[in-house]
Design a protein around this motif. Structure first.
Motif, PDB file in Angstrom:
ATOM      1  N   TYR A  46       0.881  44.047  10.671  1.00  0.00           N
ATOM      2  CA  TYR A  46       2.028  44.913  10.964  1.00  0.00           C
ATOM      3  C   TYR A  46       2.815  45.313   9.720  1.00  0.00           C
ATOM      4  CZ  TYR A  46       6.335  46.527  13.266  1.00  0.00           C
ATOM      5  OH  TYR A  46       7.430  47.258  13.673  1.00  0.00           O
ATOM      6  N   PRO A  47       3.001  44.417   8.724  1.00  0.00           N
ATOM      7  CA  PRO A  47       3.758  44.828   7.532  1.00  0.00           C
ATOM      8  C   PRO A  47       3.206  46.068   6.838  1.00  0.00           C
ATOM      9  CG  PRO A  47       3.546  42.448   7.575  1.00  0.00           C
ATOM     10  CD  PRO A  47       2.671  42.977   8.684  1.00  0.00           C
ATOM     11  N   ARG A  48       1.933  46.359   7.009  1.00  0.00           N
ATOM     12  CA  ARG A  48       1.335  47.514   6.337  1.00  0.00           C
ATOM     13  C   ARG A  48       1.738  48.844   6.978  1.00  0.00           C
ATOM     14  NH1 ARG A  48      -4.752  47.377   5.321  1.00  0.00           N
ATOM     15  NH2 ARG A  48      -4.084  49.173   4.093  1.00  0.00           N
ATOM     16  N   ILE A  49       2.269  48.803   8.206  1.00  0.00           N
ATOM     17  CA  ILE A  49       2.732  50.049   8.837  1.00  0.00           C
ATOM     18  C   ILE A  49       4.226  50.036   9.114  1.00  0.00           C
ATOM     19  CG2 ILE A  49       0.459  50.397   9.909  1.00  0.00           C
ATOM     20  CD1 ILE A  49       1.809  49.667  12.618  1.00  0.00           C
ATOM     21  N   ALA A  50       4.887  48.935   8.827  1.00  0.00           N
ATOM     22  CA  ALA A  50       6.287  48.759   9.232  1.00  0.00           C
ATOM     23  C   ALA A  50       7.216  49.806   8.644  1.00  0.00           C
ATOM     24  CB  ALA A  50       6.759  47.353   8.853  1.00  0.00           C
ATOM     25  N   GLY A  51       6.902  50.350   7.477  1.00  0.00           N
ATOM     26  CA  GLY A  51       7.798  51.315   6.855  1.00  0.00           C
ATOM     27  C   GLY A  51       7.570  52.754   7.258  1.00  0.00           C
ATOM     28  N   VAL A  52       6.595  52.997   8.125  1.00  0.00           N
ATOM     29  CA  VAL A  52       6.292  54.370   8.546  1.00  0.00           C
ATOM     30  C   VAL A  52       7.392  54.880   9.485  1.00  0.00           C
ATOM     31  CG1 VAL A  52       4.644  55.842   9.789  1.00  0.00           C
ATOM     32  CG2 VAL A  52       3.814  54.016   8.277  1.00  0.00           C
ATOM     33  N   LYS A  53       7.835  56.110   9.261  1.00  0.00           N
ATOM     34  CA  LYS A  53       8.866  56.700  10.108  1.00  0.00           C
ATOM     35  C   LYS A  53       8.394  56.737  11.558  1.00  0.00           C
ATOM     36  CE  LYS A  53      11.583  60.916  10.798  1.00  0.00           C
ATOM     37  NZ  LYS A  53      11.797  62.328  10.358  1.00  0.00           N
ATOM     38  N   GLY A  54       9.206  56.186  12.452  1.00  0.00           N
ATOM     39  CA  GLY A  54       8.862  56.124  13.868  1.00  0.00           C
ATOM     40  C   GLY A  54       8.433  54.742  14.318  1.00  0.00           C
ATOM     41  N   ILE A  55       8.038  53.897  13.358  1.00  0.00           N
ATOM     42  CA  ILE A  55       7.695  52.513  13.687  1.00  0.00           C
ATOM     43  C   ILE A  55       8.987  51.703  13.672  1.00  0.00           C
ATOM     44  CG2 ILE A  55       6.325  50.501  13.073  1.00  0.00           C
ATOM     45  CD1 ILE A  55       4.689  52.966  13.905  1.00  0.00           C
ATOM     46  N   ASP A  56       9.373  51.223  14.836  1.00  0.00           N
ATOM     47  CA  ASP A  56      10.675  50.575  15.004  1.00  0.00           C
ATOM     48  C   ASP A  56      10.459  49.190  15.620  1.00  0.00           C
ATOM     49  OD1 ASP A  56      13.233  49.750  15.859  1.00  0.00           O
ATOM     50  OD2 ASP A  56      13.879  51.813  16.215  1.00  0.00           O
TER      51      ASP A  56
END
Length: 357
Positions: A46-56
């Motif tokens: 999950y940390p690899r996508i956590a900063g993507v806009k829309g991932i909350d």
């Protein structure tokens, strides 16, 4: 990211996961994006996508990992989280993890409000080449593998082989079993290439290419038969006995990874291919020896034969009390709906046991 030129499955090979996911999410309302993952994938992936806009984090649903948690109670948890989070029919669910979250998440998405869109981000070799592509979703029920489910294609499947760096050897080897299956039902040259690949000491650059080739084989069968009424059943080679062995192991308190069960199932079904369809015995022996070299052996004693047989009777391919198998006439030549008797199945288990001597 690179979109693979497949007819059915909308598969992308990631080059930079976060950037590629961000690009995919341009097609959706970012306030309607939910993520489903299990506790292991939440920690490592999950940390690899956590900063993507829309991932909350508020729209991230975490379920317990392990196939023994792929049940209706976990689906209900996902439905409840979607409902409480204000999901509607324009929402999208991102399923991040191995075969368990992608199977369960696809089913939850396909049934919530009669269907919302979903994206699979498979994180294991097994889920990348098999579970996340092809449109099958499902959960276990009453001890039976994938007993409840629907056919529903993912909007997209984003494949990133860098996730393999988070896998232990057992999980990597488990996924390789589905790649072996794909080559055996499709091409003799593919099998010759694959058996020369050392999955116990993998070249990850080469493995990325092999993953794309393996997915393309699955897409070939899915395009020919989207709802598994005919030739797509070829993809079940190794699975009738494999699921029986897997279910037996789970009930015995010795759960195994799915790919290992498929590997063991292929050994028994290679024997049935010899006796039912004339696959050369020497070829079956050579393939079985190679499988055993990689996967070792799980002990199923002769006294367990009746239990194994009862599990095969619950396979989804069975019709009118016929126990059906997908077997090989030759490497790359498959016949589906081959009926096998109890005596045939017990002989196949004797053959399986012979590779533990």
């Amino acid at each position: 990211m690179v979109r693979l030129n497949f007819k059915v499955s909308n598969v992308y090979m990631a080059e930079n996961l976060a950037d590629d996911l961000d690009q995919l999410l341009n097609a959706y309302n970012r306030d309607k994006v939910f993520v489903l993952t299990d506790d292991n994938s939440f920690r490592y992936c999950y940390p690899r996508i956590a900063g993507v806009k829309g991932i909350d984090a508020a729209r991230t649903i975490v379920i317990e990992s392990g196939d023994d948690h792929k049940h209706i109670e976990a689906v209900a948890k996902v439905w409840k989280a979607l409902s409480n989070g204000g999901a509607d029919r324009k929402s999208v669910l991102i399923n991040l993890g191995g075969g368990m979250p992608t199977d369960l998440g696809g089913f939850a998405a396909a049934t919530f409000k009669r269907g919302i869109r979903f994206i699979n981000i498979p994180t294991t070799l097994l889920s990348q080449v098999d579970a996340s592509v092809g449109g099958k979703t499902g959960i276990n029920f009453e001890g039976f593998k994938n007993e409840i489910g629907v056919f529903q294609q993912a909007d997209a499947v984003l494949v990133d082989t860098q996730f393999f760096e988070t896998l232990d050897s057992d999980n990597l080897v488990s996924g390789f079993a589905e790649m072996i299956k794909h080559t055996l039902i499709y091409t003799s040259q593919g099998w010759n290439d694959l058996k020369s690949f050392d999955i116990l000491n993998p070249d990850f650059v080469r493995l990325k290419q092999l993953v794309a080739e393996s997915i393309s084989i699955k897409d070939f069968f899915v395009e020919a038969d989207p709802r598994e009424q005919g030739i797509r059943k070829a993809l079940n080679f190794g699975h009738t006995l494999g699921h029986a062995i897997e279910s037996f192991a789970l009930k015995a308190g010795s759960p195994m990874l799915h790919g290992h069960a498929v590997a063991y199932g292929m050994i028994g079904e290679l024997y049935l291919s010899v006796t039912k369809l004339g696959l050369p015995r020497a070829e079956a022996d050579a393939i079985s020896a190679e499988i055993t070299r990689v996967y070792g052996h799980f002990p199923v004693l002769a006294e367990h034969n009746d239990v194994i047989f009862e599990w095969t009777r619950h396979d989804k391919k069975n019709e009118d009390d016929r126990i059906n198998f997908s077997l090989l006439k030759a490497i790359g030549q498959v016949e589906v709906n081959v009926n096998c008797s109890k005596a045939d199945i017990l002989d196949a288990m004797d053959y399986y046991r012979s590779f533990n001597k």
